[in-house]
Design a protein around this motif. Sequence first.
Motif, mmCIF file in Angstrom:
data_model
loop_
_atom_site.group_PDB
_atom_site.id
_atom_site.type_symbol
_atom_site.label_atom_id
_atom_site.label_comp_id
_atom_site.label_asym_id
_atom_site.label_seq_id
_atom_site.Cartn_x
_atom_site.Cartn_y
_atom_site.Cartn_z
ATOM 1 N N ILE A 1 0.822 -1.218 0.000
ATOM 2 C CA ILE A 1 0.000 0.000 0.000
ATOM 3 C C ILE A 1 0.855 1.267 0.000
ATOM 4 O O ILE A 1 0.591 2.207 -0.730
ATOM 5 C CB ILE A 1 -0.923 0.032 1.240
ATOM 6 C CG1 ILE A 1 -1.900 -1.119 1.207
ATOM 7 C CG2 ILE A 1 -1.679 1.346 1.317
ATOM 8 C CD1 ILE A 1 -2.785 -1.193 2.448
ATOM 9 N N CYS B 1 -10.420 1.910 7.339
ATOM 10 C CA CYS B 1 -8.984 1.827 7.000
ATOM 11 C C CYS B 1 -8.401 3.189 6.625
ATOM 12 O O CYS B 1 -9.000 3.939 5.868
ATOM 13 C CB CYS B 1 -8.808 0.866 5.824
ATOM 14 S SG CYS B 1 -7.117 0.687 5.300
ATOM 15 N N ILE B 2 -7.202 3.473 7.157
ATOM 16 C CA ILE B 2 -6.505 4.708 6.779
ATOM 17 C C ILE B 2 -5.268 4.389 5.941
ATOM 18 O O ILE B 2 -4.388 5.233 5.783
ATOM 19 C CB ILE B 2 -6.143 5.564 8.024
ATOM 20 C CG1 ILE B 2 -5.307 4.763 9.029
ATOM 21 C CG2 ILE B 2 -7.415 6.117 8.678
ATOM 22 C CD1 ILE B 2 -4.761 5.618 10.182
ATOM 23 N N ARG B 3 -5.214 3.172 5.407
ATOM 24 C CA ARG B 3 -4.192 2.771 4.426
ATOM 25 C C ARG B 3 -2.763 2.989 4.933
ATOM 26 O O ARG B 3 -1.943 3.595 4.245
ATOM 27 C CB ARG B 3 -4.380 3.548 3.116
ATOM 28 C CG ARG B 3 -5.716 3.379 2.447
ATOM 29 C CD ARG B 3 -5.830 2.032 1.754
ATOM 30 N NE ARG B 3 -6.944 2.003 0.846
ATOM 31 C CZ ARG B 3 -8.183 1.638 1.188
ATOM 32 N NH1 ARG B 3 -8.463 1.275 2.416
ATOM 33 N NH2 ARG B 3 -9.142 1.622 0.285
ATOM 34 N N CYS B 4 -2.489 2.453 6.105
ATOM 35 C CA CYS B 4 -1.130 2.597 6.653
ATOM 36 C C CYS B 4 -0.233 1.444 6.242
ATOM 37 O O CYS B 4 0.988 1.550 6.277
ATOM 38 C CB CYS B 4 -1.191 2.709 8.171
ATOM 39 S SG CYS B 4 -1.652 1.171 8.984
ATOM 40 N N GLY B 5 -0.808 0.293 5.920
ATOM 41 C CA GLY B 5 -0.015 -0.872 5.500
ATOM 42 C C GLY B 5 0.552 -1.678 6.663
ATOM 43 O O GLY B 5 1.231 -2.686 6.440
ATOM 44 N N CYS C 1 -0.819 -3.707 8.689
ATOM 45 C CA CYS C 1 -1.325 -5.091 8.738
ATOM 46 C C CYS C 1 -0.535 -5.993 7.795
ATOM 47 O O CYS C 1 -0.269 -7.157 8.115
ATOM 48 C CB CYS C 1 -2.819 -5.130 8.420
ATOM 49 S SG CYS C 1 -3.296 -4.333 6.888
ATOM 50 N N ILE D 1 -5.707 -6.179 4.502
ATOM 51 C CA ILE D 1 -6.775 -5.247 4.114
ATOM 52 C C ILE D 1 -7.295 -5.595 2.713
ATOM 53 O O ILE D 1 -8.500 -5.519 2.442
ATOM 54 C CB ILE D 1 -6.299 -3.759 4.204
ATOM 55 C CG1 ILE D 1 -7.415 -2.785 3.820
ATOM 56 C CG2 ILE D 1 -5.077 -3.499 3.346
ATOM 57 C CD1 ILE D 1 -8.587 -2.772 4.728
ATOM 58 N N CYS E 1 -3.507 -2.768 13.823
ATOM 59 C CA CYS E 1 -4.324 -1.811 13.063
ATOM 60 C C CYS E 1 -4.616 -0.573 13.912
ATOM 61 O O CYS E 1 -5.200 -0.674 14.986
ATOM 62 C CB CYS E 1 -5.636 -2.459 12.625
ATOM 63 S SG CYS E 1 -6.695 -1.293 11.758
ATOM 64 N N PRO E 2 -4.217 0.604 13.434
ATOM 65 C CA PRO E 2 -4.367 1.812 14.253
ATOM 66 C C PRO E 2 -5.820 2.222 14.483
ATOM 67 O O PRO E 2 -6.090 3.017 15.382
ATOM 68 C CB PRO E 2 -3.619 2.878 13.456
ATOM 69 C CG PRO E 2 -3.620 2.372 12.058
ATOM 70 C CD PRO E 2 -3.558 0.882 12.151
ATOM 71 N N VAL E 3 -6.743 1.701 13.675
ATOM 72 C CA VAL E 3 -8.153 2.054 13.870
ATOM 73 C C VAL E 3 -8.989 0.829 14.245
ATOM 74 O O VAL E 3 -10.206 0.822 14.100
ATOM 75 C CB VAL E 3 -8.739 2.773 12.633
ATOM 76 C CG1 VAL E 3 -8.215 4.197 12.534
ATOM 77 C CG2 VAL E 3 -8.417 2.014 11.350
ATOM 78 N N ILE F 1 -9.559 -2.250 13.164
ATOM 79 C CA ILE F 1 -10.450 -3.016 12.274
ATOM 80 C C ILE F 1 -10.327 -4.492 12.640
ATOM 81 O O ILE F 1 -9.216 -5.034 12.665
ATOM 82 C CB ILE F 1 -10.078 -2.796 10.790
ATOM 83 C CG1 ILE F 1 -10.226 -1.314 10.434
ATOM 84 C CG2 ILE F 1 -10.961 -3.657 9.873
ATOM 85 C CD1 ILE F 1 -9.802 -0.969 9.034
ATOM 86 N N ILE G 1 -10.014 -7.462 11.507
ATOM 87 C CA ILE G 1 -9.799 -8.138 10.214
ATOM 88 C C ILE G 1 -10.143 -9.632 10.287
ATOM 89 O O ILE G 1 -10.860 -10.141 9.409
ATOM 90 C CB ILE G 1 -8.360 -7.885 9.702
ATOM 91 C CG1 ILE G 1 -8.178 -6.395 9.432
ATOM 92 C CG2 ILE G 1 -8.077 -8.683 8.420
ATOM 93 C CD1 ILE G 1 -6.769 -5.969 9.108
#
Length: 477
Positions: free
Chosen positions: A152, A312-316, A318, A341, A372-374, A376, A378
Amino acid sequence: MSGETPGYIGFGEYSQHVPHSIPSAVKQATDRFVGTRAARVAEIDQWEELRQIGSDIRQHTLENLDRYLETLEARVTEAGGQVHWASSAEDARQAVLQIARDRQVRSVVKAKSMATEEIGLNHALEAAGIRTLETDLGEYIIQLAGMGPSHIIVPAVHLKKEEIAALFREKLGVDAPADPVELTRIARERLRHEFLTADMGISGANFLVAETGTLVMVTNEGNGRMCTTLPDLHVAVVGIDKVVPDWESLTVLLKLLSRSATGQKITTYTQFITGPRRAEGESGPKEFHLVLLDNGRSRILADPVGRQVFKCIRCGACANVCPVYKNVGGYAYGWFISGPIGAILSPQMLDTQVARELPYASTLCGACAEVCPVKIPIPTILRHLRHRMAQGDEFGSPALPAPVGAAARMTSLALSRSWIYRLGTRLLPFATALLRRDGWLKTLPYPLSRWTSVRPLPAFGARFRQWWKARVRSENG
Ligand code: SF4
């Protein structure tokens, strides 16, 4: 839906696209990210509280998305920008192409954008005769190589510096040593002229702040700024899930993003764009267009479990901790988004009938959910999608072949009733005795042959409950 969304190659076909260096290059890079993330996270006493606040902000935004999108549209328009709603990938491509045609655009410079990867924009622009150049260094490299992103935030993570040097020598005809500084210098020199002469800049966004209509880009290279300020025309293609209510929310999410993604307190550039330039002499484009991309998001938002993917804030992060991703690399996920993700997003966007292998591309170890910072969940979403695959639900019909679905239902039954489980563990060693070779089952009948055609299965032997009782007995003396 899937017919309109380009680019999915399928989990089973990926091996044709995988360069040999993937495991070592990916492991090296992801291990480094895991280390730097851990160091930055350790600096914040209330990291868990911050994660919870971030998660709550994303959840609240998703539950009120219609309201925030209306506010965003009004603020962008007040600031002099134009908003285009795109319900599908094709709508988004046509919106961008129309803007380009109306202004006789012949060349485009692009900042890194997963939304444009999602809709296959580069191919559409090139097919319309518009020269399109990626300017993020990683994206520039994979565009030269004719590949898509394999991570990502680090699109060329699978390539070693020696491979990039060879690529530059082949495609650019330059004497390129395997030295990152020198390779960056070569790319920068090539790109400078393009920034100055391009007719249109295209970007994505990390966030869209509803209360002021501001587009936020978080980068570590200056290219995003060049793409969005030097050409007179800036078009941003952004998923509707990228909206955040206000600047206070943004502050929390920026803290979470940079630490989780690259292990930085803050990235080198955090850029805020509110409409086009207001007066001559100001920096920025004359025109600003925001293409808001749905492409199946509204449909997924109806599913209270599945929709959490849009937090998701697309941090990568995960992907960096995922044992599957680290071993197979990003191309195995078959589409623009990889890692855990990708395993929960692609099957929902493309349909589980299309991306049918991805809910199983996980060991369910839970490492992704822990970083995961938010927050999720998964593994929960993976199990939710596996259930949809096996039995179907109101959002999708069963996608497993009938015998595999029947086997899944039998397994589910056995695992939920202990007497069936106990009976099964007694019978299976006898039932498979003739197939056993040196403690392994190397060939089993269909549907289990789907597994044994790739790797052997340990022979059924010691029963777990017996083994556990014996262990407890020996520990207690
Ligand atoms: S799912 Fe979580 S960890 Fe993975 S990219 Fe999204 S925000 Fe980051």
